[in-house]
Design an enzyme around this catalytic site. Sequence first.
Site, PDB file in Angstrom:
ATOM      1  CG  ASP A 288     -26.104  15.597  47.611  1.00  0.00           C
ATOM      2  OD1 ASP A 288     -26.071  16.242  46.546  1.00  0.00           O
ATOM      3  OD2 ASP A 288     -26.731  16.011  48.619  1.00  0.00           O
TER       4      ASP A 288
ATOM      5  CG  ASP B 253     -33.167  15.263  43.445  1.00  0.00           C
ATOM      6  OD1 ASP B 253     -32.248  16.053  43.210  1.00  0.00           O
ATOM      7  OD2 ASP B 253     -33.835  15.292  44.507  1.00  0.00           O
TER       8      ASP B 253
ATOM      9  CD  GLU C 147     -30.135  20.110  46.270  1.00  0.00           C
ATOM     10  OE1 GLU C 147     -31.029  20.945  46.094  1.00  0.00           O
ATOM     11  OE2 GLU C 147     -30.376  18.928  46.604  1.00  0.00           O
ATOM     12  CD  GLU C 148     -31.363  15.883  47.480  1.00  0.00           C
ATOM     13  OE1 GLU C 148     -32.161  16.583  48.117  1.00  0.00           O
ATOM     14  OE2 GLU C 148     -31.576  15.486  46.327  1.00  0.00           O
TER      15      GLU C 148
ATOM     16  CG  ASP D 191     -31.497  19.700  41.555  1.00  0.00           C
ATOM     17  OD1 ASP D 191     -32.044  18.599  41.441  1.00  0.00           O
ATOM     18  OD2 ASP D 191     -31.047  20.133  42.631  1.00  0.00           O
TER      19      ASP D 191
ATOM     20  CG  HIS E  84     -27.496  17.721  43.821  1.00  0.00           C
ATOM     21  ND1 HIS E  84     -27.927  16.556  44.394  1.00  0.00           N
ATOM     22  CD2 HIS E  84     -28.608  18.331  43.338  1.00  0.00           C
ATOM     23  CE1 HIS E  84     -29.246  16.467  44.276  1.00  0.00           C
ATOM     24  NE2 HIS E  84     -29.687  17.523  43.619  1.00  0.00           N
TER      25      HIS E  84
ATOM     26  CG  HIS F 281     -36.755  14.466  47.826  1.00  0.00           C
ATOM     27  ND1 HIS F 281     -36.573  15.470  48.739  1.00  0.00           N
ATOM     28  CD2 HIS F 281     -35.868  14.724  46.845  1.00  0.00           C
ATOM     29  CE1 HIS F 281     -35.631  16.296  48.322  1.00  0.00           C
ATOM     30  NE2 HIS F 281     -35.199  15.862  47.155  1.00  0.00           N
TER      31      HIS F 281
HETATM   32  C1  LIG Z   1     -33.206  22.350  51.448  1.00  0.00           C
HETATM   33  C2  LIG Z   1     -33.726  21.065  50.861  1.00  0.00           C
HETATM   34  C3  LIG Z   1     -33.072  19.921  51.568  1.00  0.00           C
HETATM   35  C4  LIG Z   1     -33.431  21.013  49.399  1.00  0.00           C
HETATM   36  C5  LIG Z   1     -34.218  19.999  48.613  1.00  0.00           C
HETATM   37  N1  LIG Z   1     -33.919  20.217  47.241  1.00  0.00           N
HETATM   38  C6  LIG Z   1     -33.925  19.284  46.299  1.00  0.00           C
HETATM   39  O1  LIG Z   1     -34.141  18.130  46.551  1.00  0.00           O
HETATM   40  C7  LIG Z   1     -33.608  19.673  44.893  1.00  0.00           C
HETATM   41  N2  LIG Z   1     -33.036  18.595  44.244  1.00  0.00           N
HETATM   42  C8  LIG Z   1     -35.717  20.155  48.821  1.00  0.00           C
HETATM   43  O2  LIG Z   1     -36.259  19.450  49.666  1.00  0.00           O
HETATM   44  O3  LIG Z   1     -36.346  20.961  48.155  1.00  0.00           O
END
Ligand SMILES: CC(C)C[C@H](NC(=O)CN)C(=O)O
Length: 569
Positions: free
Chosen positions: A212, A243, A277-278, A306, A210, A538
């Site tokens: 985004d 990410d 995805e995010e 990922d 992804h 994140h």
């Molecule tokens: C469902 C969440 C928003 C997904 C997120 N996934 C990722 O960031 C993987 N790159 C998570 O918070 O785990």
Amino acid sequence: MSPGVLRRNRFRSYFLWFHLLPHSDHILFSSNGHAASCALHGRIRHVLQGSRTATSVFQTFPCSLQRKNISSVVLEGEEDPHQSSELPLLNAMRCVCVCVVVLVVLGARVNSFRFNELIDYVNKHQEEYVQTLRDWVSIESDSSDATKRTELQRVMGVVEEKLRGMKGNVDVVDVGTQRLDDGSIIPLPKVVTAEFGDDVNKHTVCVYGHVDIQPARREDGWATDPYNLTEINGNLYGRGASDNKGPVLAWIHAVEAYKALDIELPVNVKFLIEGMEETGSNGLDALVEAQKDKFFSDVDYIIISDCIWKSTRPALTYGTRGNCYFTAQVSTNSLLTFIYYTLISASGQILIPGVADAVTNFTEEERKIYEEVSFDMENYKSNIGVDRLMYDNKVDLLAHLWRFPTVSIHGIEGAFSGPRSKTVIPAKVTGKFSIRQVPNMDPAVVEKQVTDHLHAVFEQRKSPNKLTVSMIIAAKPWLADPKHALYEAGKRAVKRVFHVGPEMIREGGTIPIARTFQDVTNKYIIMLPIGGFDDGLHSQNEKISRYNYIEGTKLFIAYLQEVSLIKDN
Ligand SMILES: CC(C)C[C@H](NC(=O)CN)C(=O)O
């Protein structure tokens, strides 16, 4: 040992040798006597004296030979005196066998002989790769912010253009629209698919990724502009660097290297790149369902990069947690604070009745696996910026990251959050929290448990206000068999590039589409991370190291070759 037994061992060892050293430019054999010598690159010469057999040569040298990029191996030696009376027929048979083996190796592994060229190509193009990552990072493709939707569409266009430039069979798939909280409807970013090769005699892999990103603002504690990729001490800082823009680009560059050098891809490669995805991969489940007998029909394996390593050692990931994401809307802040207090205790115990009931027991066997993981608690603490962790030992901490559910409080929307003091009364406030899901938990059941619980505690307050609870993401956990051939191929590729075996890890985060891929397409999935343990996904100052980005590209090149060697079941 009789000459006959010795001979059989030698032939078996040839096969072992081919397996261990599949990437040389030439493998030449002359006689197979007791004394043997290896000529490495024509520069290093090691002669084994005395009664060493060919087998011991094979067992002594495989790793060092691989590291030295051997272009030729010559085994030669004196004839075993015991063999001088051998029948000419046996000698002839031996010659035929050796020739057959050489021909098979030269034929079946012709691509792998050019591995070093691919590696050189990556080394020479690394500045270009960093620049492309810089271009991608400069696009603020935050999927959670509707005002950034044009940027998201723009990054998808850049992905499309890149894949078209590589002469892939590219498609742009409309996955519909998204309804925002205010009732307005905006288009979801289109999903980009691409196909490289359609040889029915080869395996087909689908690389999912992804482009985004999570939001990032300099004033939230970034040391550099999150949208201007900045290199400091070998680290490339920028939102999305790890990410997942960096790994997506590493995959694209891996395929691009094969194509640029006109080396046939060892497997057919498909790409599926999305832009939501995010926020839970909106629209993607429906696409996978609709394409299961089309795009996915000839896919053998799905690869996801990922995720990140757990230490400085490369890793293969065999599990991710799922995520049930809730919003709870009330009219005052204090009610929301009260609700939050009823979700989890100070020691991390989930207080919502029934939520943890489905979780399986933590077995001794699992405990031992976790003990093997080289995870440094001190490093982890300094990465996340805390002095104390909730669990003071590695095994319990990993278990609570990987195989137990957790509650995370993400924020409060609508409450006064600006600077200075105000006594403003908001019309409504929305609390956001999520519960990570582990095997055996069912999001539909969790939704009911959470909703019932919140209404029950809200009832106790006898408030005239209204509470509205919604589950806006329902992503199931994913768990793979780490002994599958796809993982064995991963171990070989990691060893080839990093000269160390990977550790087998799970991931505390969620890749929402992983379980859908598994359930809907019935394809086997591997997660092959290249991000570092300290990439800060994140978080502020997200980065990918130049080393991981470039060596990761090589890993993907090697992995495609290793996957091509997987035998059909
Ligand atoms: C469902 C969440 C928003 C997904 C997120 N996934 C990722 O960031 C993987 N790159 C998570 O918070 O785990």
